[in-house]
Design a protein around this motif. Structure first.
Motif, PDB file in Angstrom:
ATOM      1  N   GLY A  71       3.811   2.970  15.622  1.00  0.00           N
ATOM      2  CA  GLY A  71       4.664   1.826  15.917  1.00  0.00           C
ATOM      3  C   GLY A  71       4.099   0.480  15.520  1.00  0.00           C
ATOM      4  O   GLY A  71       4.773  -0.539  15.637  1.00  0.00           O
ATOM      5  N   ILE A  72       2.869   0.451  15.065  1.00  0.00           N
ATOM      6  CA  ILE A  72       2.233  -0.814  14.673  1.00  0.00           C
ATOM      7  C   ILE A  72       2.257  -0.946  13.153  1.00  0.00           C
ATOM      8  O   ILE A  72       1.799  -0.058  12.437  1.00  0.00           O
ATOM      9  N   VAL A  73       2.811  -2.055  12.684  1.00  0.00           N
ATOM     10  CA  VAL A  73       2.863  -2.349  11.254  1.00  0.00           C
ATOM     11  C   VAL A  73       1.700  -3.280  10.933  1.00  0.00           C
ATOM     12  O   VAL A  73       1.519  -4.309  11.590  1.00  0.00           O
ATOM     13  N   TYR A  74       0.918  -2.922   9.925  1.00  0.00           N
ATOM     14  CA  TYR A  74      -0.210  -3.734   9.490  1.00  0.00           C
ATOM     15  C   TYR A  74       0.169  -4.409   8.176  1.00  0.00           C
ATOM     16  O   TYR A  74       0.554  -3.738   7.218  1.00  0.00           O
ATOM     17  N   LEU A  75       0.062  -5.729   8.144  1.00  0.00           N
ATOM     18  CA  LEU A  75       0.449  -6.512   6.976  1.00  0.00           C
ATOM     19  C   LEU A  75      -0.737  -7.320   6.458  1.00  0.00           C
ATOM     20  O   LEU A  75      -1.550  -7.811   7.231  1.00  0.00           O
ATOM     21  N   HIS A  76      -0.792  -7.453   5.129  1.00  0.00           N
ATOM     22  CA  HIS A  76      -1.846  -8.235   4.480  1.00  0.00           C
ATOM     23  C   HIS A  76      -1.254  -9.560   4.027  1.00  0.00           C
ATOM     24  O   HIS A  76      -0.264  -9.583   3.301  1.00  0.00           O
ATOM     25  N   MET A  77      -1.876 -10.647   4.450  1.00  0.00           N
ATOM     26  CA  MET A  77      -1.391 -11.986   4.125  1.00  0.00           C
ATOM     27  C   MET A  77      -2.245 -12.558   3.005  1.00  0.00           C
ATOM     28  O   MET A  77      -3.461 -12.511   3.056  1.00  0.00           O
ATOM     29  N   GLN A  78      -1.567 -13.121   1.968  1.00  0.00           N
ATOM     30  CA  GLN A  78      -2.271 -13.615   0.790  1.00  0.00           C
ATOM     31  C   GLN A  78      -1.815 -15.031   0.447  1.00  0.00           C
ATOM     32  O   GLN A  78      -0.756 -15.479   0.891  1.00  0.00           O
ATOM     33  N   GLY A  79      -2.594 -15.678  -0.405  1.00  0.00           N
ATOM     34  CA  GLY A  79      -2.238 -17.017  -0.860  1.00  0.00           C
ATOM     35  C   GLY A  79      -2.200 -17.999   0.302  1.00  0.00           C
ATOM     36  O   GLY A  79      -3.111 -18.022   1.127  1.00  0.00           O
ATOM     37  N   ALA A  80      -1.150 -18.800   0.361  1.00  0.00           N
ATOM     38  CA  ALA A  80      -1.035 -19.808   1.413  1.00  0.00           C
ATOM     39  C   ALA A  80      -0.952 -19.190   2.797  1.00  0.00           C
ATOM     40  O   ALA A  80      -1.270 -19.840   3.794  1.00  0.00           O
ATOM     41  N   CYS A  81      -0.514 -17.933   2.893  1.00  0.00           N
ATOM     42  CA  CYS A  81      -0.364 -17.275   4.190  1.00  0.00           C
ATOM     43  C   CYS A  81      -1.709 -16.922   4.813  1.00  0.00           C
ATOM     44  O   CYS A  81      -1.844 -16.885   6.029  1.00  0.00           O
ATOM     45  N   ALA A  82      -2.706 -16.629   3.989  1.00  0.00           N
ATOM     46  CA  ALA A  82      -4.024 -16.275   4.499  1.00  0.00           C
ATOM     47  C   ALA A  82      -4.671 -17.500   5.126  1.00  0.00           C
ATOM     48  O   ALA A  82      -4.844 -18.517   4.472  1.00  0.00           O
ATOM     49  N   ALA A 101       0.847  -1.186   0.000  1.00  0.00           N
ATOM     50  CA  ALA A 101       0.000   0.000   0.000  1.00  0.00           C
ATOM     51  C   ALA A 101       0.887   1.241   0.000  1.00  0.00           C
ATOM     52  O   ALA A 101       2.008   1.215   0.506  1.00  0.00           O
ATOM     53  N   GLU A 102       0.370   2.306  -0.572  1.00  0.00           N
ATOM     54  CA  GLU A 102       1.105   3.579  -0.571  1.00  0.00           C
ATOM     55  C   GLU A 102       1.044   4.203   0.816  1.00  0.00           C
ATOM     56  O   GLU A 102       0.074   4.022   1.548  1.00  0.00           O
ATOM     57  N   HIS A 103       2.094   4.928   1.164  1.00  0.00           N
ATOM     58  CA  HIS A 103       2.128   5.613   2.449  1.00  0.00           C
ATOM     59  C   HIS A 103       2.951   6.880   2.284  1.00  0.00           C
ATOM     60  O   HIS A 103       4.056   6.847   1.770  1.00  0.00           O
ATOM     61  N   SER A 104       2.400   7.991   2.701  1.00  0.00           N
ATOM     62  CA  SER A 104       3.155   9.240   2.679  1.00  0.00           C
ATOM     63  C   SER A 104       2.914   9.944   4.002  1.00  0.00           C
ATOM     64  O   SER A 104       1.980   9.631   4.728  1.00  0.00           O
ATOM     65  N   GLY A 105       3.779  10.865   4.310  1.00  0.00           N
ATOM     66  CA  GLY A 105       3.614  11.585   5.563  1.00  0.00           C
ATOM     67  C   GLY A 105       4.869  11.508   6.406  1.00  0.00           C
ATOM     68  O   GLY A 105       5.956  11.173   5.920  1.00  0.00           O
ATOM     69  N   GLU A 106       4.680  11.771   7.674  1.00  0.00           N
ATOM     70  CA  GLU A 106       5.832  11.894   8.566  1.00  0.00           C
ATOM     71  C   GLU A 106       6.610  10.598   8.752  1.00  0.00           C
ATOM     72  O   GLU A 106       7.797  10.638   9.042  1.00  0.00           O
ATOM     73  N   ASP A 107       5.987   9.461   8.599  1.00  0.00           N
ATOM     74  CA  ASP A 107       6.671   8.179   8.797  1.00  0.00           C
ATOM     75  C   ASP A 107       7.159   7.551   7.497  1.00  0.00           C
ATOM     76  O   ASP A 107       7.507   6.372   7.468  1.00  0.00           O
ATOM     77  N   HIS A 165       0.506  -2.908   4.579  1.00  0.00           N
ATOM     78  CA  HIS A 165      -0.817  -2.309   4.487  1.00  0.00           C
ATOM     79  C   HIS A 165      -0.864  -0.938   5.171  1.00  0.00           C
ATOM     80  O   HIS A 165      -1.581  -0.049   4.735  1.00  0.00           O
ATOM     81  N   GLY A 166      -0.103  -0.791   6.268  1.00  0.00           N
ATOM     82  CA  GLY A 166      -0.120   0.486   6.967  1.00  0.00           C
ATOM     83  C   GLY A 166       0.845   0.518   8.136  1.00  0.00           C
ATOM     84  O   GLY A 166       1.362  -0.519   8.577  1.00  0.00           O
ATOM     85  N   PHE A 167       1.105   1.726   8.640  1.00  0.00           N
ATOM     86  CA  PHE A 167       1.958   1.923   9.807  1.00  0.00           C
ATOM     87  C   PHE A 167       1.361   3.056  10.624  1.00  0.00           C
ATOM     88  O   PHE A 167       1.117   4.149  10.109  1.00  0.00           O
ATOM     89  N   ASP A 168       1.091   2.783  11.898  1.00  0.00           N
ATOM     90  CA  ASP A 168       0.476   3.788  12.758  1.00  0.00           C
ATOM     91  C   ASP A 168       0.972   3.609  14.180  1.00  0.00           C
ATOM     92  O   ASP A 168       0.764   2.557  14.792  1.00  0.00           O
TER      93      ASP A 168
END
Length: 187
Positions: free
Chosen positions: A144-155, A104-110, A139-142
């Motif tokens: 200190g928390i990193v949000y990740l999207h799991m796909q394929g066999a990982c989901a 995912a795209e992310h812009s800003g201070e982080d 997927h995102g960062f807020d």
């Protein structure tokens, strides 16, 4: 055409290796039959009764089955669907359909921290999970928390929580002190 299969850490998912390129770049995730409408190959695989999800990587197709069927019953039909598709000469993705680069795209201070997170995911994490027939994308960062999207066999994989917490979270925290936790997201 000889198609190899490999088991994955997720017992509901099997990896199919057709021996040729599936996608030139990126990945494509089809968690439902409706999502597969833009891909002739995914549509053909979903036509097999008991298929719950399809995922494409560079040189593999990962198929997730429903709980009420056994691999012994649907694997031959999936192999046939993959073989028929590649012999038909049809494209993997339909006209105008694009595969995802993943993050995912992310812009800003982080943004500097996010760039480091994406680099570590691309260099250390994604190649390893691709071997297991899946993908993990930013997927995102807020705060200190990193949000990740799991796909394929990982989901839905039973070991995905362990992979996230013990593997990816420890890796990111080691290299990036601002990271305090990693959490999965459903998209």
């Amino acid at each position: 055409m000889f198609i190899q299969t490999e088991s994955t850490p997720n017992p509901a998912t099997l990896k199919f290796l057709p021996g040729q390129s599936v996608l030139d770049v990126g990945t494509a995730d089809f968690p439902t039959v409706e999502a597969a409408a833009g891909s002739p190959l995914a549509t053909r695989i979903f036509a097999v009764s008991g298929v719950a999800g399809v995922f494409f990587g560079n040189d593999f197709v990962t198929v997730t089955k429903t709980d009420d069927v056994e691999w012994d019953h649907i694997k031959p039909a999936i192999l046939g669907a993959v073989m028929e598709h590649f012999q038909s000469g049809q494209p993997v993705m339909g006209e105008g359909q694009t595969q995802a680069s993943g993050h995912a795209e992310h812009s800003g201070e982080d943004s500097e921290i996010v760039d480091q997170i994406k680099e570590l995911l691309d260099s250390r994490v994604r190649p390893a999970v691709a071997q297991d027939g899946g993908d993990i994308t930013f997927h995102g960062f807020d705060r200190g928390i990193v949000y990740l999207h799991m796909q394929g066999a990982c989901a839905g994989c039973p070991s995905s929580t362990l992979t996230l917490k013990m593997g990816i979270e420890n890796l990111l925290r080691h290299y990036i002190p601002e990271v305090v936790e990693v959490r999965p997201v459903a998209v």
